[in-house]
Write a protein that holds these residues in place. Sequence first.
Motif, PDB file in Angstrom:
ATOM      1  N   GLU A  56       0.830  -1.214   0.000  1.00  0.00           N
ATOM      2  CA  GLU A  56       0.000   0.000   0.000  1.00  0.00           C
ATOM      3  C   GLU A  56       0.855   1.250   0.000  1.00  0.00           C
ATOM      4  OE1 GLU A  56      -0.860  -3.263   1.646  1.00  0.00           O
ATOM      5  OE2 GLU A  56      -0.248  -1.941   3.268  1.00  0.00           O
ATOM      6  N   ASP A  57       2.058   1.137   0.565  1.00  0.00           N
ATOM      7  CA  ASP A  57       2.904   2.328   0.681  1.00  0.00           C
ATOM      8  C   ASP A  57       3.315   2.878  -0.681  1.00  0.00           C
ATOM      9  OD1 ASP A  57       2.817   2.242   3.463  1.00  0.00           O
ATOM     10  OD2 ASP A  57       4.521   0.872   3.562  1.00  0.00           O
ATOM     11  N   ILE A  58       3.370   2.013  -1.698  1.00  0.00           N
ATOM     12  CA  ILE A  58       3.748   2.482  -3.039  1.00  0.00           C
ATOM     13  C   ILE A  58       2.651   3.407  -3.580  1.00  0.00           C
ATOM     14  CG2 ILE A  58       4.057   1.717  -5.449  1.00  0.00           C
ATOM     15  CD1 ILE A  58       6.532   1.225  -3.857  1.00  0.00           C
ATOM     16  N   VAL A  59       1.395   3.041  -3.335  1.00  0.00           N
ATOM     17  CA  VAL A  59       0.275   3.876  -3.785  1.00  0.00           C
ATOM     18  C   VAL A  59       0.332   5.231  -3.083  1.00  0.00           C
ATOM     19  CG1 VAL A  59      -2.239   4.001  -3.996  1.00  0.00           C
ATOM     20  CG2 VAL A  59      -1.103   1.763  -4.030  1.00  0.00           C
ATOM     21  N   VAL A  60       0.553   5.194  -1.767  1.00  0.00           N
ATOM     22  CA  VAL A  60       0.647   6.436  -0.994  1.00  0.00           C
ATOM     23  C   VAL A  60       1.828   7.269  -1.501  1.00  0.00           C
ATOM     24  CG1 VAL A  60       0.984   7.388   1.324  1.00  0.00           C
ATOM     25  CG2 VAL A  60      -0.373   5.301   1.019  1.00  0.00           C
ATOM     26  N   ALA A  61       2.953   6.604  -1.773  1.00  0.00           N
ATOM     27  CA  ALA A  61       4.159   7.320  -2.211  1.00  0.00           C
ATOM     28  C   ALA A  61       3.906   8.053  -3.524  1.00  0.00           C
ATOM     29  CB  ALA A  61       5.320   6.339  -2.357  1.00  0.00           C
ATOM     30  N   GLU A  62       3.161   7.424  -4.427  1.00  0.00           N
ATOM     31  CA  GLU A  62       2.879   8.101  -5.706  1.00  0.00           C
ATOM     32  C   GLU A  62       2.086   9.381  -5.481  1.00  0.00           C
ATOM     33  OE1 GLU A  62       1.184   4.987  -8.103  1.00  0.00           O
ATOM     34  OE2 GLU A  62       3.199   4.272  -8.678  1.00  0.00           O
ATOM     35  N   LYS A  63       1.128   9.307  -4.557  1.00  0.00           N
ATOM     36  CA  LYS A  63       0.309  10.493  -4.249  1.00  0.00           C
ATOM     37  C   LYS A  63       1.163  11.581  -3.590  1.00  0.00           C
ATOM     38  CE  LYS A  63      -3.581   9.216  -5.824  1.00  0.00           C
ATOM     39  NZ  LYS A  63      -3.849   9.780  -7.146  1.00  0.00           N
ATOM     40  N   ILE A  64       2.019  11.182  -2.670  1.00  0.00           N
ATOM     41  CA  ILE A  64       2.877  12.166  -1.998  1.00  0.00           C
ATOM     42  C   ILE A  64       3.771  12.847  -3.021  1.00  0.00           C
ATOM     43  CG2 ILE A  64       4.815  12.457  -0.360  1.00  0.00           C
ATOM     44  CD1 ILE A  64       3.536  10.229   1.334  1.00  0.00           C
ATOM     45  N   LEU A  65       4.314  12.045  -3.936  1.00  0.00           N
ATOM     46  CA  LEU A  65       5.212  12.609  -4.948  1.00  0.00           C
ATOM     47  C   LEU A  65       4.480  13.626  -5.820  1.00  0.00           C
ATOM     48  CD1 LEU A  65       8.042  12.576  -6.081  1.00  0.00           C
ATOM     49  CD2 LEU A  65       7.398  10.669  -7.548  1.00  0.00           C
ATOM     50  N   GLU A  66       3.235  13.320  -6.194  1.00  0.00           N
ATOM     51  CA  GLU A  66       2.447  14.293  -6.985  1.00  0.00           C
ATOM     52  C   GLU A  66       2.320  15.598  -6.222  1.00  0.00           C
ATOM     53  OE1 GLU A  66      -1.350  12.531  -7.967  1.00  0.00           O
ATOM     54  OE2 GLU A  66      -0.341  10.950  -9.124  1.00  0.00           O
ATOM     55  N   LYS A  67       2.060  15.491  -4.914  1.00  0.00           N
ATOM     56  CA  LYS A  67       1.874  16.696  -4.104  1.00  0.00           C
ATOM     57  C   LYS A  67       3.183  17.488  -3.999  1.00  0.00           C
ATOM     58  CE  LYS A  67       0.853  18.176   0.520  1.00  0.00           C
ATOM     59  NZ  LYS A  67       1.236  17.780   1.850  1.00  0.00           N
ATOM     60  N   ILE A  68       4.281  16.796  -3.731  1.00  0.00           N
ATOM     61  CA  ILE A  68       5.570  17.481  -3.578  1.00  0.00           C
ATOM     62  C   ILE A  68       5.963  18.149  -4.890  1.00  0.00           C
ATOM     63  CG2 ILE A  68       8.038  17.151  -3.169  1.00  0.00           C
ATOM     64  CD1 ILE A  68       7.388  14.821  -1.384  1.00  0.00           C
ATOM     65  N   GLN A  69       5.747  17.457  -6.006  1.00  0.00           N
ATOM     66  CA  GLN A  69       6.153  18.025  -7.301  1.00  0.00           C
ATOM     67  C   GLN A  69       5.370  19.278  -7.646  1.00  0.00           C
ATOM     68  OE1 GLN A  69       5.963  14.513  -9.786  1.00  0.00           O
ATOM     69  NE2 GLN A  69       8.178  14.278  -9.727  1.00  0.00           N
ATOM     70  N   LYS A  70       4.120  19.360  -7.111  1.00  0.00           N
ATOM     71  CA  LYS A  70       3.331  20.575  -7.340  1.00  0.00           C
ATOM     72  C   LYS A  70       3.945  21.764  -6.626  1.00  0.00           C
ATOM     73  CE  LYS A  70      -1.129  18.607  -8.277  1.00  0.00           C
ATOM     74  NZ  LYS A  70      -2.156  17.950  -7.500  1.00  0.00           N
ATOM     75  N   ILE A  71       4.536  21.484  -5.439  1.00  0.00           N
ATOM     76  CA  ILE A  71       5.096  22.577  -4.641  1.00  0.00           C
ATOM     77  C   ILE A  71       6.400  23.082  -5.264  1.00  0.00           C
ATOM     78  CG2 ILE A  71       6.094  23.181  -2.385  1.00  0.00           C
ATOM     79  CD1 ILE A  71       4.146  21.087  -1.190  1.00  0.00           C
ATOM     80  N   TYR A  72       7.277  22.142  -5.685  1.00  0.00           N
ATOM     81  CA  TYR A  72       8.612  22.569  -6.149  1.00  0.00           C
ATOM     82  C   TYR A  72       8.640  22.941  -7.619  1.00  0.00           C
ATOM     83  CZ  TYR A  72      10.322  21.097  -1.684  1.00  0.00           C
ATOM     84  OH  TYR A  72      10.537  20.994  -0.337  1.00  0.00           O
TER      85      TYR A  72
END
Length: 233
Positions: A217-233
């Motif tokens: 499940e952590d891979i699914v969560v990680a993809e979402k986190i990465l989308e969020k971080i990439q929006k910020i930077y």
Amino acid sequence: MKSTAIVLAAGQGKRMNSKVQKQFLLIKGKPVLYYSLSCFQNSREIEEIIVVTGKESINFCKQEIIEAYGFSKVKAVIPGGKERYDSVYAGLCACEDSDYVFIHDGARPFLSNDMIRRGKEAVLDYGACVIGMPSKDTIKIADENGMVESTPSRNKVWNIQTPQIFSYTAIREAHEKARQQNMADITDDAMVIERFGNMKIKLVEGSYENIKITTPEDIVVAEKILEKIQKIY
Ligand code: CTP
Ligand code: MG
């Protein structure tokens, strides 16, 4: 003053239950280990990086990750050991000229430059610090029969992450002492200092995004986190 990141990627990833070891699984096309190395590579606080991995993965790591992405701060890729603390010890032996070490789980891709900076400040003041976050859940201490024994007050409970940051001599000496005794239940680096060192460890704020990839499940969560971080930077 030299700071070294020891990035651990020598685990088997049993709880992930996948053919490819979890540190090499892809999140949006890049291996989990890429993200953690990338943060240290880009941090001004870090002079060099030691990657600890399985013997069989050393060439893969060198060619497909370090050379492929140009991680020029990586000084060595070395074999780890059976337990996490054995891999940490191997890392410590590979950077004896360091003043400070940032010990980090390669399976924890979303550390940030801010937490590296906060950690560096704290280690200069205290000699030892760990990144973590206050627990969101109420924690219960269980007895051996699975019955509730007690409930620690929630504002005193933290979930501990990495990096964990130490003065080199303090963590090396504590590891040397620990290796003479029983390390069986040691699960993080701070515990080595708590038991075998002689300093207090400062808790430093990390982030709830700084998850460890442990189960599928952590891979699914990680993809979402990465989308969020990439929006910020
Ligand atoms: N690790 C390591 N050497 C070991 C065991 C663990 O370098 N002998 C590393 C892992 O690669 C990971 C980090 O320590 O980056 C945290 O460990 P954990 O999440 O427990 O990873 P694994 O041991 O690989 O997973 P599992 O416990 O599910 O087998
Ligand atoms: Mg493990």
